[in-house]
Design an enzyme around this catalytic site. Structure first.
Site, mmCIF file in Angstrom:
data_model
loop_
_atom_site.group_PDB
_atom_site.id
_atom_site.type_symbol
_atom_site.label_atom_id
_atom_site.label_comp_id
_atom_site.label_asym_id
_atom_site.label_seq_id
_atom_site.Cartn_x
_atom_site.Cartn_y
_atom_site.Cartn_z
ATOM 1 N N SER A 130 -2.420 -4.070 -1.230
ATOM 2 C CA SER A 130 -2.333 -5.538 -1.331
ATOM 3 C C SER A 130 -2.336 -6.105 0.076
ATOM 4 C CB SER A 130 -1.050 -5.975 -2.057
ATOM 5 O OG SER A 130 0.072 -5.867 -1.188
ATOM 6 N N TYR B 125 -0.110 -7.941 1.276
ATOM 7 C CA TYR B 125 1.239 -7.680 1.779
ATOM 8 C C TYR B 125 1.371 -6.246 2.291
ATOM 9 C CZ TYR B 125 5.632 -5.303 1.201
ATOM 10 O OH TYR B 125 6.675 -4.442 1.395
ATOM 11 N N HIS B 126 0.979 -5.274 1.463
ATOM 12 C CA HIS B 126 1.117 -3.880 1.895
ATOM 13 C C HIS B 126 0.335 -3.620 3.184
ATOM 14 C CE1 HIS B 126 2.503 -3.296 -2.333
ATOM 15 N NE2 HIS B 126 3.248 -2.349 -1.793
ATOM 16 N N LYS C 287 2.297 -4.172 6.316
ATOM 17 C CA LYS C 287 3.190 -3.074 6.702
ATOM 18 C C LYS C 287 2.405 -2.006 7.466
ATOM 19 C CE LYS C 287 7.093 -4.380 4.571
ATOM 20 N NZ LYS C 287 8.367 -4.646 5.270
ATOM 21 N N THR D 272 6.774 0.662 3.769
ATOM 22 C CA THR D 272 6.722 0.905 2.325
ATOM 23 C C THR D 272 5.882 2.137 2.027
ATOM 24 O OG1 THR D 272 5.664 0.125 0.276
ATOM 25 C CG2 THR D 272 4.943 -0.906 2.300
#
Lengths: 389, 389
Positions: free
Chosen positions: B179, B181-182, B185, B144
């Site tokens: 985040s 989540y980020h 990645k 991302t």
């Protein structure tokens, strides 16, 4: 100050507990004794015999008249972490509670996944629990110089200001770690930096060099106070492994071309750095990085120094390189900063002054090293057959 | 070519399966249907009704006369991953099989730990299984643009050459994700780069911008072919959520000062980019990065554009900022490169041309959006009470 040590049964953890407690800090810690199991799993054992945690705590109390509080449990269990922090209300948390071994993480998919899960989840649980219980506490996190890899430019302490296409910014230094284990420290770094940003936690990430040494002075009082000393292919780090090889007349075995250069630090100096860090916390919300190492050597020079120290102790020592089980640059530029801890008063020992003590300590346990002779040379390989070009 | 899609039941996964299969590629994929459960858990549902995987596969076969192979299972199960790859022997693997939602990962410690575990372990299992089964396959990994954060300098595609203290090196661009989540990645990026180095795997890491859009053309043939469309506070991304707000007369709600600028890409363009990437693999052993986005907007401009599109469709639309639930820069420099996919032939749609279709598609399901109206505004906050200064 009140210091909570995660991984208090380990090589550094137990040593730090004593070091801090002797110096008047209130110490508590947690461990799940996994390190003892991992070393057994790879066929090794501590060259210097160690006793159980209960015996350690008793011996320490007998000798120094102080209590260290201990909880058995796993950082991957959030409720356990929460309970420890609630009960102890630490001012500083020194996080040594991870799977710390590169070769172990390279064994196979299970060991890789276990290492990444264990280290990442333990650190996340700590961060969340701190936020809930003690958001002003200072997280002293053991990272590793290995996070940076071996870039062709100087390595600053965590951040650097650069110009790119005519604009400037101060950014985290890029990470190029060399094992699945080292990657977990990179992941932790990113997670901790983010937690400091969104929750105003504060943390010092200690990018530590390779630690060597058999003990700190305080351990001389009673042999039950000794910390572990590993020398197997997985958990034995380079200087320690060389010294163990030397005392049993095993050839010292640098990997590959032997130009791999790293920062090194004696275990007593590592303790001093962690104390200096803990008593000099960053601001609330600050994430800072110290590069924690004393001297820089390539692995061939190290072998020569251990050979000299061994020969001074009357042992004949040979040095002979073997194939490198790792994938790494074997000749490279390496110039990392390490000013910040010196600014706080750190004055390290010199490795050449510490080797005689190491050789002499290990000579007493020559039989225990001899008994595991076949576990010293590397069998765990970084490469996989399936993925050749 | 033979393409294996991880996360084939998702917004992008199902769309990609059809897109590639229609264009003559042999497609197989895996999913454990977690996305459906997560959206249900946060109280949302797909605005556009979707059918079960079996019905999707049947409908696709009826309409296009082709088979897509499907295995139900979890990437966190190594044996499952191994079995899929052994049976299908893919030439390319497109990895969309992760928990993709920032707010979901911020809910609490369980959701944070779940997200990091799930995403990291799934990717590690894939890497190990590739090494064992198909080391020459090309891993097309969905990263991302959020990995880079919002630095004050231009963002290159993955790597940059810099001078620092008089020396030069080409290094991975620093990551500052916003985040839990980020962060996963970012962790994947480091793990994949390392796997390429030690095992000579090859991978393209697609740093994708925020995707928007209701469909690709091929879905017009049968409503059972539609992909999901989320608009809740967690899984609804900004343009999609604005469009859903518009059609039910809900105020559009930029967060904070509204200067947050990101790269965006239509779902059809995302498909085109993934195909271009798959059919133009890197060299064996190469890890490369493409920044996959079409146009750059700040979230206030987006709201104004959706307002215009809504009003052109006869809907009265208001825009009113609300407190930002996230911790992020609300006005910042943002200039990321995205040349490499253009060099391969990528020619994107313009967002303003796609909004009328989106509004019109969503108008048909206005009732389904209305039914979940109370799940659009953010309740998940990045900050924690305990950790105030």
């Amino acid at each position: 100050m009140r210091v909570f040590i995660c991984g208090i049964d380990g090589y550094l953890g137990w040593t730090l507990a004593m070091y801090l407690s002797v110096r008047g800090h209130e110490v508590a810690g947690a461990d799940s004794f996994l390190r003892r199991k991992w070393v057994e799993e790879v066929g090794g054992h501590s060259a210097i015999p160690i006793v159980s945690m209960n015996e350690r705590l008793e011996a320490y109390k007998e000798v120094y008249g102080k209590e260290i509080t201990f909880w058995e449990g796993d950082l991957c269990n959030y409720d356990f972490v929460l309970r420890c922090l609630k009960e102890f209300q630490p001012e500083a948390i020194v996080h040594l509670g991870e799977q710390p071994c590169a070769p172990y993480s390279q064994i196979d998919v299970e060991h890789c996944v276990f290492t990444q899960h264990n280290n990442i989840v333990g650190t996340l649980n700590l961060l969340w629990a701190m936020t809930e219980v003690c958001p002003q506490a200072h997280l002293v996190k053991l990272g590793t110089m290995g996070e940076y890899g071996t870039p062709n430019i100087d390595i600053p302490e965590g951040f650097f200001t650069i110009e790119y296409r005519g604009r400037k910014d101060t950014l985290p230094f890029p990470k190029q770690a060399g094992s699945w284990y080292h990657q977990t420290k990179v992941h932790d770094t990113h997670n901790i930096m983010f937690a400091c940003k969104i929750w105003n936690l504060r943390s010092t990430d200690l990018m530590q060099g390779v630690v060597y040494g058999t003990k700190i002075e305080e351990m001389n009082a009673d042999e039950r106070l000794c910390t572990r000393f590993d020398f197997d292919e997985a958990f034995g780090t380079v200087i320690n492994r060389y010294c163990a090889q030397a005392v049993i007349g095993h050839t010292l075995t640098p990997y590959g071309k032997g130009g791999q250069t790293r920062g090194f630090i004696h275990i007593a100096d590592s303790m001093r750095c962690m104390e200096l860090t803990a008593v000099n916390p960053p601001e609330i919300g600050e994430y800072r990085v110290f590069n924690q190492w004393a001297e820089r050597f390539d692995v061939t020079t190290l072998a020569q120094e251990v050979k000299k120290a061994g020969e001074a102790a009357g042992i004949k020592v040979e040095v002979k390189p073997i194939d490198n089980p790792r994938v790494e640059a074997e000749k490279h530029y390496y110039n990392p900063d390490h000013q910040k801890l010196f600014d706080l008063g750190f004055r390290p020992h010199k490795m050449v002054d510490m080797l005689p003590e190491m050789i002499s300590d290990l000579m007493k346990h020559k039989d225990r090293i001899e008994a595991k002779r076949e576990h010293i040379l590397p069998t765990i390989k970084w490469r996989r057959d399936g993925a050749k070009r």
